[in-house]
Design an enzyme around this catalytic site. Structure first.
Site, PDB file in Angstrom:
ATOM      1  N   THR A  23     -17.049 -25.981 -57.075  1.00 44.46           N
ATOM      2  CA  THR A  23     -17.639 -26.986 -56.188  1.00 44.46           C
ATOM      3  C   THR A  23     -17.605 -28.321 -56.914  1.00 44.46           C
ATOM      4  O   THR A  23     -17.585 -28.359 -58.144  1.00 44.46           O
ATOM      5  CB  THR A  23     -19.110 -26.660 -55.879  1.00 44.46           C
ATOM      6  OG1 THR A  23     -19.823 -26.656 -57.115  1.00 44.46           O
ATOM      7  CG2 THR A  23     -19.249 -25.313 -55.219  1.00 44.46           C
TER       8      THR A  23
ATOM      9  N   LYS B 263     -37.471 -38.491 -44.975  1.00 43.51           N
ATOM     10  CA  LYS B 263     -38.801 -38.102 -44.502  1.00 43.51           C
ATOM     11  C   LYS B 263     -39.617 -39.357 -44.249  1.00 43.51           C
ATOM     12  O   LYS B 263     -39.949 -40.084 -45.173  1.00 43.51           O
ATOM     13  CB  LYS B 263     -39.485 -37.221 -45.542  1.00 43.51           C
ATOM     14  CG  LYS B 263     -40.750 -36.634 -45.006  1.00 43.51           C
ATOM     15  CD  LYS B 263     -41.267 -35.517 -45.859  1.00 43.51           C
ATOM     16  CE  LYS B 263     -42.255 -34.719 -45.012  1.00 43.51           C
ATOM     17  NZ  LYS B 263     -43.090 -33.849 -45.793  1.00 43.51           N
TER      18      LYS B 263
ATOM     19  N   GLU C  38     -17.718 -22.506 -50.824  1.00 42.36           N
ATOM     20  CA  GLU C  38     -18.228 -21.130 -50.962  1.00 42.36           C
ATOM     21  C   GLU C  38     -17.862 -20.254 -49.764  1.00 42.36           C
ATOM     22  O   GLU C  38     -18.148 -19.070 -49.741  1.00 42.36           O
ATOM     23  CB  GLU C  38     -19.762 -21.164 -51.108  1.00 42.36           C
ATOM     24  CG  GLU C  38     -20.256 -21.728 -52.424  1.00 42.36           C
ATOM     25  CD  GLU C  38     -20.438 -23.253 -52.398  1.00 42.36           C
ATOM     26  OE1 GLU C  38     -19.796 -23.907 -51.539  1.00 42.36           O
ATOM     27  OE2 GLU C  38     -21.194 -23.769 -53.219  1.00 42.36           O
TER      28      GLU C  38
END
Ligand code: AMP
Length: 544
Positions: A185, A441, A330
């Site tokens: 990755t 958030k 993955e």
């Protein structure tokens, strides 16, 4: 239970190229080569050279389980390596040249690579790193004698290596669970982690990709992977194309809009696959020439969210059909595709595009679930969003020699945690709300950075953009829009915010807009939010 009485043959990658050579002898591999010019041959001719390479690898002492690294563009020699390495039971470890030098050093050691094949382009990079790469690793330049660098030293020459070797190989049978490929990755956090694909997973993935994208694969058609062979197996195309008899067109090192346009047009490419950053270049070229490359019928956009403005530009302005794909290293990597259902085909274009903005429906063999913070499953109602988990035959069961990362990634039922936050609707369309790390958030509510980016990308003055959350004294975090403006379009903060107001809920509107010359990209061509966050670490809200 009663056992059936059917033979069991291992699913092996060598069978793909043997099949293509025998059954699709007219289909070709066409490559814009690194040395210049276009190279072309049939799958049958490719198999002959793959056989020679397999002999050469054995002569170099490479055997089952050994890791063979590649550092190369999309081209016929890289394609040959994919098949020869896995065909003898060794592991093709693709290195991404865009990784940081420390990451390349780390992964070649972690993988214990024995030999490294590289395009001429990357020899200077290797020279720079050589002292720190694994001791005893051998180096091969993927070229012929005429193009070998002046003082080759111990550098081997690809064409010399295979010259004179037999053009057939007795491909050995072995367990289909044998490792075939290794890809790390790009590692936005921590060290890169290795996904170790098997022969079985690679074959099944090819079947699934073909099934999910039937229009792209057919003898007589040509597919051009702009997605690199050096990362996530070019989304499985080097396997899916020969398996289906589709010709492959490899673009080599030149991935700018004009080079891609010319190659696509010259070869009448039917379908091309790549990340949004690449399509921006091609779209700009198409706008300049006022048309699409002749023959180009569809593009697959994946790797990061396909901006609605991009989908519309391809379809409305140039009549090129768009499919969005989603997946991960993955996952071999493709997990979903936004192909339309029959009931959507008759909708007005604007409504159809809404479905293409979603990441799409799962491929056969890939299961999806979304869960809340307590691991409880959420409904597939298109509204509830949560952590996206995946399960299936083409998804890693763990990272290569990394127990800690494996423990963190897998849940108790054996599902893999993607790190994405998603919704799934009643028809099975999955929509990525954001990477969990990138969600903003604000006052106890979540804001999707992707949603704002999608809206802003349609603004005439915006060439490209990204949204990140910046700490806010009252709201926790608020969105900051970072824009690369289109030359001469005269975009201002006010003009962009005015454009966004009717499209974005008031509380989700970016609190500020800043302009930059370029956005930092990751090794896989995505906007690097991690680097952007570092770049804007000291940013303060005007009123704060
Ligand atoms: P990689 O392993 O480098 O292929 O990165 C995988 C990640 O890229 C996924 O977990 C997503 O966050 C992102 N990604 C891939 N395709 C898409 C897409 N079509 N839309 C949004 N994000 C995507």
């Amino acid at each position: 239970m009663l056992n059936g009485l059917m033979m069991e043959q291992p699913l092996l990658i060598s069978d793909i190229i043997r099949f293509a050579a025998e059954i699709h002898p007219e289909s070709e591999v066409i490559s814009a080569s690194v040395e210049g010019g276009v190279h072309r041959y049939s799958y049958a001719e490719s198999l002959a050279r793959i056989s020679q390479l397999a002999h050469a690898l054995r002569a170099e002492g490479i055997g089952p389980g050994d890791r063979v690294a590649t550092l190369a563009w999309n081209g016929y020699r890289h394609f040959e390596l994919y098949y020869a390495i896995s065909g003898i039971g060794a592991v093709c470890h693709t290195l991404n040249p865009r990784l940081f030098p420390e990451q390349l050093i780390y992964i070649t050691h972690h993988a214990k690579d024995k030999i490294l094949f590289s395009d001429l382009t990357f020899l200077p990079l290797i020279d720079k790193l050589r002292d720190k790469l694994p001791q005893g690793m051998r180096y091969v330049a993927m070229t012929d004698r005429a193009h070998m660098p002046g003082q080759p030293g111990d550098l081997l020459c690809y064409e010399d290596m295979i010259a004179g070797e037999p053009t057939t190989y007795d491909w050995p049978p072995f367990d289909e669970r044998t490792a075939a490929g290794l890809c790390y990755t790009s590692g936005t956090t921590g060290e890169p982690k290795g996904a170790l694909y098997t022969h079985r997973s690679s074959l099944l993935h090819s079947f699934y990709v073909i099934l999910g994208n039937r229009t792209a694969f057919e003898p007589g058609k040509k597919v051009l992977p702009v997605v690199p062979l050096f990362h996530v197996n070019a989304w499985g195309l080097p396997y899916a194309a020969p398996l289906s008899g589709t010709s492959l067109v490899f673009p080599g090192a030149k991935l700018d809009g004009a080079s891609l346009f010319d190659l696509m047009e010259a070869e009448k490419v039917y379908s091309s696959w790549g990340v949004p950053t690449v399509w921006q270049g091609l779209l700009a070229e198409m706008a300049k020439r006022g048309r699409a490359p002749a023959g180009l019928t569809e593009v697959i956009i994946g790797g990061s969210a396909a901006p609605p403005a991009m989908i519309e530009a391809f379809e409305r302005d140039f009549g090129v059909d768009v499919t969005q794909g989603w997946g991960m290293t993955e996952m071999s990597p493709v997990g979903t595709c936004s192909r339309l259902m029959p009931k959507q085909m008759t909708l007005a274009p604007e409504q159809r595009w809404k479905f293409k903005q979603k990441q799409g429906r799962r491929l056969f063999g890939v299961e999806l679930k979304i869960v809340d913070g307590n691991g409880r499953r959420l409904p597939h109602d298109g509204k509830a969003f949560g952590d996206l988990y995946v399960r299936g035959n083409t998804i890693i069961s763990g990272y290569f020699e990394n127990d800690k990362a494996t423990r963190e990634a897998m849940d108790a039922e054996g599902w893999f945690k993607t790190g994405d936050i998603a919704t799934i609707d009643g028809d099975g369309y999955m929509t990525i709300v954001d990477r969990s790390k990138d969600l903003i958030k604000s006052g106890g509510e979540w804001i999707s950075s992707i949603d704002i980016e999608n809206s802003a990308m349609a603004c005439p003055g915006v060439a490209t953009c990204a949204v990140i959350g910046i700490a806010h004294p009252k709201w926790d975090e608020r969105p900051l829009l970072i824009v690369v403006s289109k030359e001469g379009a005269g975009a201002t903060k006010e003009s962009i915010l005015d454009f966004l107001r009717p499209k974005v809920a008031k509380w989700q509107m970016p609190d500020d807009v800043v302009f930059v010359d370029t956005l930092p990209l990751t090794a896989t061509g995505k906007v690097s939010k991690k680097d952007l966050r570092a770049q804007f670490e000291d940013f303060r809200w005007p009123e704060a």
